[in-house]
Design a protein around this motif. Structure first.
Motif: not given
Length: 337
Positions: A211-238
């Motif tokens: 969906y986006g970067n860690p800041a967006e996962y924090k903003e959307t609160k998606f991290y509450e349901a899925a707490g693991w981050l793979n930091a290798t981007p498929f694209l940087n930046p959108i």
């Protein structure tokens, strides 16, 4: 002349000058009052608001821009059409949202096409992508101010993803060219609108999301349901775009046009730098100890698969083909570094 008479005249003169300045200021403020819509939500429309503030500052208040957020006036997919017709004066959109754009996916960013904001800047400013997209937008009746770097494109998941094999055991929400890339690598991809992602993660309908970067996962609160981050981007930046109604642009003075272009360039970097800093803070806090990356070998697999996606996009139009050739040329040069 009596002192009180002189003071009276000075006071009257100052009052007259103040009235003139006030009138002038009102005239300046009313010279252009413009409507701009972004596809971002009210809480994330930072880039569009920054652009509006910079234009007002650089024109000394001669241009004021009212910013509307996603869906307030028109559907995000209709931002381009609305700028062309004059319903909107300025649009902050994304190329692949616009069905009129044959090279829209390329503009937004194909998987692995650039892997840093520096690479994106080189491709746009030095390798010809900005010129290419400006010409494409001109054919559609609007003026292209340039790109806005949005965010890196990473993966959030309920379990750690160390490899593509780990990902193949999951259902991943992804859209656009990235979804096609993952599908080509044997990963089960689910297409869901953003508003359904949180519930899908909590109910187990999906195991992860691109969906986006860690800041967006924090903003959307998606991290509450899925707490693991793979930091290798498929694209940087959108990559987003800033566009202006052509009739409005043609009627602007040279100094106001220069202000628009300067504000657009500052906006290009402002949101990205802010967002990346927020991402670093999120990685230091909510994702601490829960960050993985793909191996160098997996990244090579991703890159080779991505090049096939580029080739597919290049078949859509002559503009898209030229863009694909720019990406391929840059990729060959990058492999030699």
């Amino acid at each position: 002349m009596r002192r009180d008479t002189m003071l009276t005249r000075i006071t009257a003169t100052l009052a007259f000058l103040a009235t003139l300045l006030s009138t002038a200021a009102l005239g300046i403020a009313a010279e252009y009052t413009l409507k701009m819509q972004t596809y971002y939500s009210p809480t994330t429309a930072i880039a569009a608001k920054f652009f509006a503030e910079q234009v007002e500052a650089l024109t000394s208040g001669r241009v004021k821009i009212q910013v509307f957020t996603g869906g307030e006036l028109v559907n995000s997919a209709n931002i381009l059409k609305s700028v062309r017709t004059g319903m909107l004066d300025i649009g902050h959109g994304m190329g692949h949202h616009f069905t009129e754009r044959k090279s829209g996916q390329l503009e937004s960013g194909l998987p692995m096409s650039w892997m840093s904001a520096t690479e994106a800047e080189i491709l746009y400013e030095r390798r010809g992508l900005k010129r290419l997209f400006a010409e494409d937008y001109a054919k559609l009746g609007v003026v292209y101010l340039g790109p806005v770097w949005a965010a890196s494109y990473t993966t959030l998941s309920k379990k750690p993803i160390h490899s593509l094999d780990d990902m193949r055991k999951m259902k991943i929400r992804a859209v656009g060219a990235t979804a096609r890339l993952l599908s080509a690598l044997g990963i089960n991809v689910v297409n869901l609108p953003p508003e359904d992602i949180y519930m899908a993660l909590t109910t187990g309908q999906i195991d992860g999301v691109v969906y986006g970067n860690p800041a967006e996962y924090k903003e959307t609160k998606f991290y509450e349901a899925a707490g693991w981050l793979n930091a290798t981007p498929f694209l940087n930046p959108i990559t987003d775009s800033l566009i202006v109604n052509k009739k409005l642009w043609d009627g602007l003075s040279d100094d106001i046009r220069a202000a628009f272009l300067s504000a657009a360039y500052m906006t290009r970097w402002q949101y990205y730098i802010w967002s990346e800093n927020e991402s670093i803070q999120a990685m230091e806090s909510i994702f601490k100890g829960k960050i993985t990356t793909f191996s160098a070998e997996d990244q090579k697999i991703l890159f080779k698969a991505a090049q096939k996606i580029w080739a597919q996009e290049g078949q859509k139009s002559p503009d898209a083909h030229e863009g694909m050739e720019i990406l391929e040329s840059f990729a060959k040069a990058r492999e030699q570094l």
